[in-house]
Design an enzyme around this catalytic site. Structure first.
Site, PDB file in Angstrom:
ATOM      1  N   LYS A 150     -28.304 101.682 -13.892  1.00  0.00           N
ATOM      2  CA  LYS A 150     -27.958 100.917 -12.692  1.00  0.00           C
ATOM      3  C   LYS A 150     -26.706 100.080 -12.920  1.00  0.00           C
ATOM      4  CE  LYS A 150     -32.609 100.665 -10.734  1.00  0.00           C
ATOM      5  NZ  LYS A 150     -33.761  99.819 -10.420  1.00  0.00           N
ATOM      6  N   LYS A 179     -34.552 112.529 -10.484  1.00  0.00           N
ATOM      7  CA  LYS A 179     -35.801 112.187  -9.800  1.00  0.00           C
ATOM      8  C   LYS A 179     -35.509 111.892  -8.323  1.00  0.00           C
ATOM      9  CE  LYS A 179     -35.619 107.248 -10.521  1.00  0.00           C
ATOM     10  NZ  LYS A 179     -36.177 105.981 -10.865  1.00  0.00           N
ATOM     11  N   LYS A 182     -34.760 106.548  -3.596  1.00  0.00           N
ATOM     12  CA  LYS A 182     -34.140 106.021  -2.380  1.00  0.00           C
ATOM     13  C   LYS A 182     -32.635 105.854  -2.536  1.00  0.00           C
ATOM     14  CE  LYS A 182     -38.178 103.373  -1.831  1.00  0.00           C
ATOM     15  NZ  LYS A 182     -38.764 102.047  -1.955  1.00  0.00           N
TER      16      LYS A 182
HETATM   17  P1  TYM Z   1     -40.173 101.444  -7.683  1.00  0.00           P
HETATM   18  O1  TYM Z   1     -40.291 100.498  -6.550  1.00  0.00           O
HETATM   19  O2  TYM Z   1     -38.852 102.074  -7.958  1.00  0.00           O
HETATM   20  O3  TYM Z   1     -41.222 102.613  -7.519  1.00  0.00           O
HETATM   21  C1  TYM Z   1     -42.601 102.369  -7.269  1.00  0.00           C
HETATM   22  C2  TYM Z   1     -43.436 103.381  -8.041  1.00  0.00           C
HETATM   23  O4  TYM Z   1     -43.077 104.708  -7.670  1.00  0.00           O
HETATM   24  C3  TYM Z   1     -42.826 105.485  -8.838  1.00  0.00           C
HETATM   25  N1  TYM Z   1     -41.787 106.484  -8.532  1.00  0.00           N
HETATM   26  C4  TYM Z   1     -41.915 107.791  -8.775  1.00  0.00           C
HETATM   27  N2  TYM Z   1     -42.907 108.512  -9.309  1.00  0.00           N
HETATM   28  C5  TYM Z   1     -42.726 109.847  -9.412  1.00  0.00           C
HETATM   29  N3  TYM Z   1     -41.601 110.481  -9.000  1.00  0.00           N
HETATM   30  C6  TYM Z   1     -40.575 109.789  -8.439  1.00  0.00           C
HETATM   31  N4  TYM Z   1     -39.475 110.413  -8.036  1.00  0.00           N
HETATM   32  C7  TYM Z   1     -40.703 108.398  -8.320  1.00  0.00           C
HETATM   33  N5  TYM Z   1     -39.898 107.418  -7.823  1.00  0.00           N
HETATM   34  C8  TYM Z   1     -40.572 106.254  -7.959  1.00  0.00           C
HETATM   35  C9  TYM Z   1     -42.331 104.486  -9.866  1.00  0.00           C
HETATM   36  O5  TYM Z   1     -42.501 104.974 -11.180  1.00  0.00           O
HETATM   37  C10 TYM Z   1     -43.211 103.289  -9.570  1.00  0.00           C
HETATM   38  O6  TYM Z   1     -44.450 103.388 -10.242  1.00  0.00           O
HETATM   39  N6  TYM Z   1     -39.908  98.435 -11.659  1.00  0.00           N
HETATM   40  C11 TYM Z   1     -40.813  99.008 -10.682  1.00  0.00           C
HETATM   41  C12 TYM Z   1     -41.581  97.998  -9.852  1.00  0.00           C
HETATM   42  C13 TYM Z   1     -42.425  97.027 -10.622  1.00  0.00           C
HETATM   43  C14 TYM Z   1     -43.642  97.292 -11.261  1.00  0.00           C
HETATM   44  C15 TYM Z   1     -44.105  96.026 -11.760  1.00  0.00           C
HETATM   45  C16 TYM Z   1     -44.400  98.435 -11.471  1.00  0.00           C
HETATM   46  C17 TYM Z   1     -42.157  95.697 -10.752  1.00  0.00           C
HETATM   47  N7  TYM Z   1     -43.171  95.084 -11.441  1.00  0.00           N
HETATM   48  C18 TYM Z   1     -45.296  95.927 -12.476  1.00  0.00           C
HETATM   49  C19 TYM Z   1     -45.600  98.308 -12.177  1.00  0.00           C
HETATM   50  C20 TYM Z   1     -46.037  97.059 -12.683  1.00  0.00           C
HETATM   51  C21 TYM Z   1     -39.987  99.836  -9.717  1.00  0.00           C
HETATM   52  O7  TYM Z   1     -38.831  99.601  -9.520  1.00  0.00           O
HETATM   53  O8  TYM Z   1     -40.713 100.753  -9.016  1.00  0.00           O
END
Ligand code: TYM
Length: 337
Positions: A116, A199, A202
């Site tokens: 990023k 992957k 968004k």
């Molecule tokens: P975020 O908001 O990008 O995504 C939310 C969840 O979706 C999963 N994900 C995917 N899984 C499979 N294939 C994909 N293409 C794909 N895109 C997204 C992500 O792995 C995630 O589980 N840093 C985290 C948010 C977060 C978090 C936490 C997660 C903040 N604090 C504590 C778990 C525990 C994030 O940006 O997810």
């Protein structure tokens, strides 16, 4: 207090809808884990300002949209605590202590940070992007979570979280549960439909990403145009045939079948038949989902009440953890009166 094992996870309120990878990689498991676990799920709005911060009104709206979509996906406020991260100052409170235990090099090795910050240009990037995984560790450790249902892209952040828990425990005595990642098999990394080396996300062009708010015709078009390969054989082979295997994984995750079973069902048929069936399965999920999300969004006062109730339940756990961790570090307790 429940004696079930605990689960926590989070999702960022970015964009106007979650994408299919969010649901299949993570949220589907959140829904399933509500019964066997004491469940805490968080819309991580503090994390959503680490890149170019959205307009304030857009951030508020996106936070409500994700909350409504999580409920539409099947979260039940009676069976889990659904809350907004910024409602609990305990998250940044614990994060500070964990930041002081994190090595600069250790944080610099986080691949999401590297990706990023490269994209944005390192000097234009705020320090929040750098400390982001440590805030995520605080999100998890505050709730003493045993399991964290996430997609593959979050595995490294979970490893950091485990290291920080162990480091704190070794220095100050047993305080935090060391959590485990709960990552689905075939749906761990749903791929971009136009570029199956990346992957689904968004932050990528629309044609390769299915938003759960997309109308049926758009979903069908995106799937029909998905990049596959030219050998014509339906077979699950994520290395050799990533685009086709991604379609099999999507179908399997939505229908509860194994990827092998789906591959068998469509073997001998053309890719067109598989694409048609995948499009149908996604639309069958997305249409009622979008309608239910909209209903929930039409009553923002009720949504806010659900989130307030979730925050109250979350606070009951998080405040105890912070008080314990702060006392162990040696911060003087605030005198009462
Ligand atoms: P975020 O908001 O990008 O995504 C939310 C969840 O979706 C999963 N994900 C995917 N899984 C499979 N294939 C994909 N293409 C794909 N895109 C997204 C992500 O792995 C995630 O589980 N840093 C985290 C948010 C977060 C978090 C936490 C997660 C903040 N604090 C504590 C778990 C525990 C994030 O940006 O997810």
């Amino acid at each position: 207090m429940s004696n079930k094992p605990r689960v926590l996870s989070g999702i960022q309120p970015t964009g106007e809808s979650m994408q299919l990878g969010n649901y299949l990689g993570a949220v589907q498991n959140w829904v399933q884990m509500q019964d066997g676990y004491d469940a805490y799920y968080c819309v991580v709005d503090l994390h959503a300002i680490t890149l170019e911060p959205p307009e304030p009104e857009a951030l508020r709206q996106r936070t409500r949209i994700v909350a409504a979509q999580l409920l539409a996906a099947g979260l039940d406020p009676d069976r889990c605590a659904l809350f907004v991260q910024s409602h609990l100052p305990e998250h940044p409170q614990l994060s500070w202590v964990l930041e002081c235990l994190t090595g600069f090099g250790e944080a610099s090795r986080m691949t999401q940070f590297k990706d990023k910050s490269t994209r944005a240009g390192a000097d234009r990037q705020g320090v929040g992007l750098f400390t982001y995984p440590i805030l995520q560790a605080a999100d998890i450790l505050l709730y003493q979570a045993d399991q964290v249902p996430i997609g593959e892209d979050q595995r490294q952040h979970l490893e950091l979280t485990r290291n920080l828990a162990q480091r704190f425990n070794a220095r100050y005595g047993d305080t935090f549960v060391v959590p485990e990642a709960f990552i689905p098999k075939a749906a761990a990394k749903i791929l971009d439909l136009q570029d199956p080396t990346a992957k689904m996300s968004k932050s990528r062009p629309d044609a390769g990403t299915i938003y759960l708010s997309d109308p049926a015709s758009v979903i069908t078009r995106k799937i029909k145009r998905a990049v596959t390969d030219t050998d014509g054989e339906v077979r699950y082979d994520p290395e050799g045939k990533p685009g086709l295997s991604n379609l099999l994984a999507i179908h399997a995750a939505l229908t509860g079948a194994s990827v092998e079973a789906v591959a068998k069902e469509f073997s001998g048929q053309g890719y067109g038949a598989l694409k048609g069936a995948v499009a149908e399965a996604v639309v069958a999920f997305a249409e009622p989902f979008a309608a239910r999300s909209q209903e929930l969004l039409d009553d923002p006062a009720e949504l806010d009440r659900i989130l307030a109730r979730g925050a109250e339940r979350a606070r009951a756990v998080a405040s105890v953890t912070v008080a314990d961790a702060y006392a162990k570090v040696g911060f003087l307790p605030a005198a009462v009166g």
